[in-house]
Structure formats: structure tokens, C-alpha cells
Design a protein around this motif. Sequence first.
Motif, PDB file in Angstrom:
ATOM      1  N   PHE A  62       0.820  -1.206   0.000  1.00  0.00           N
ATOM      2  CA  PHE A  62       0.000   0.000   0.000  1.00  0.00           C
ATOM      3  C   PHE A  62       0.853   1.254   0.000  1.00  0.00           C
ATOM      4  O   PHE A  62       1.941   1.271   0.549  1.00  0.00           O
ATOM      5  N   THR A  63       0.289   2.308  -0.581  1.00  0.00           N
ATOM      6  CA  THR A  63       0.762   3.664  -0.377  1.00  0.00           C
ATOM      7  C   THR A  63      -0.478   4.464  -0.015  1.00  0.00           C
ATOM      8  O   THR A  63      -1.438   4.491  -0.776  1.00  0.00           O
ATOM      9  N   ILE A  64      -0.472   5.088   1.166  1.00  0.00           N
ATOM     10  CA  ILE A  64      -1.634   5.848   1.610  1.00  0.00           C
ATOM     11  C   ILE A  64      -1.253   7.310   1.712  1.00  0.00           C
ATOM     12  O   ILE A  64      -0.410   7.695   2.513  1.00  0.00           O
ATOM     13  N   TYR A  65      -1.876   8.134   0.858  1.00  0.00           N
ATOM     14  CA  TYR A  65      -1.706   9.580   0.901  1.00  0.00           C
ATOM     15  C   TYR A  65      -2.811  10.130   1.789  1.00  0.00           C
ATOM     16  O   TYR A  65      -3.950   9.678   1.711  1.00  0.00           O
TER      17      TYR A  65
ATOM     18  N   LEU B   3      -7.049   3.519  -5.491  1.00  0.00           N
ATOM     19  CA  LEU B   3      -6.329   3.455  -6.767  1.00  0.00           C
ATOM     20  C   LEU B   3      -5.773   2.052  -6.951  1.00  0.00           C
ATOM     21  O   LEU B   3      -4.999   1.575  -6.125  1.00  0.00           O
ATOM     22  N   VAL B   4      -6.194   1.414  -8.023  1.00  0.00           N
ATOM     23  CA  VAL B   4      -5.656   0.102  -8.379  1.00  0.00           C
ATOM     24  C   VAL B   4      -5.279   0.180  -9.847  1.00  0.00           C
ATOM     25  O   VAL B   4      -6.126   0.401 -10.706  1.00  0.00           O
ATOM     26  N   GLY B   5      -3.996   0.006 -10.140  1.00  0.00           N
ATOM     27  CA  GLY B   5      -3.515   0.119 -11.504  1.00  0.00           C
ATOM     28  C   GLY B   5      -3.717  -1.152 -12.309  1.00  0.00           C
ATOM     29  O   GLY B   5      -3.972  -2.229 -11.764  1.00  0.00           O
TER      30      GLY B   5
ATOM     31  N   ILE C 211      -6.143   8.688   0.142  1.00  0.00           N
ATOM     32  CA  ILE C 211      -6.035   8.008  -1.139  1.00  0.00           C
ATOM     33  C   ILE C 211      -5.238   6.737  -0.871  1.00  0.00           C
ATOM     34  O   ILE C 211      -4.087   6.798  -0.450  1.00  0.00           O
ATOM     35  N   ILE C 212      -5.862   5.593  -1.094  1.00  0.00           N
ATOM     36  CA  ILE C 212      -5.214   4.309  -0.845  1.00  0.00           C
ATOM     37  C   ILE C 212      -4.848   3.707  -2.200  1.00  0.00           C
ATOM     38  O   ILE C 212      -5.723   3.329  -2.972  1.00  0.00           O
TER      39      ILE C 212
END
Length: 112
Positions: free
Chosen positions: A28-31, A45-47, A80-81
Amino acid sequence: MRKEFVIKKYLEYQEIIKKRKFKKSSSFTIYYQLSDNPYPRIGLLVGKKNGIAVIRNKIKRQVRTFVDKYIDKDLNLNLIIAMTRNYDITKFEENEKEFEKLINSIKGDINE
């Protein structure tokens, strides 16, 4: 997650990401950013690198369960996850622990 808890507009995503406050792990990256609302707002967000649409939707369903379980409804944050390429849908418990650790870290930063 209810409708008003979801971030949908592209400009809102960009505004939160530009603030450069984030926590990162292998999956994960959590903004995050403080907001004026009395409730949290969340965007996922999943790319395409995570897999086909069926897998990306499963990832989003799993993360929504984490959100419902670990994010307080009175937390005034915009989150934003973003799931990284390393997110594995078969390791649900490990992903859950990783998510919980990141959220607790963010709560600690906010309370300081």
C-alpha cells in the motif's frame, strides 16, 4: 463506504497527492490530508499492473473491508489508498495487518 465518504474527482486526487504526506508499505501507499469534513473521505487506486478487471475489483472489495474495519467514522481525513503491484489477493490476513499498521501510524502522526 457510503457515497459521501468517497473521493471521485480527479482534481481532488491530485490535490491530496501533491501534498506529499504519505505512508508506504510493500502493498500500500496511503496519501493523507486533513479535511474540514467531520468524516473521512476515501479514494482507491488500483492500476492495471495489478491484473485483469476481475482481480482489480476483488482488490477493491478487500480494501473496502479493511477501511470499514479500521478507519473511524469521526476521523477528519482525506485518504487516497493506492495498491502497489505487490498486493496479493491470496494473502488477505497479511494485507489486513499491513493496512492496520499504516492506519495506526497515520493516526499517530495526526495526533502529535
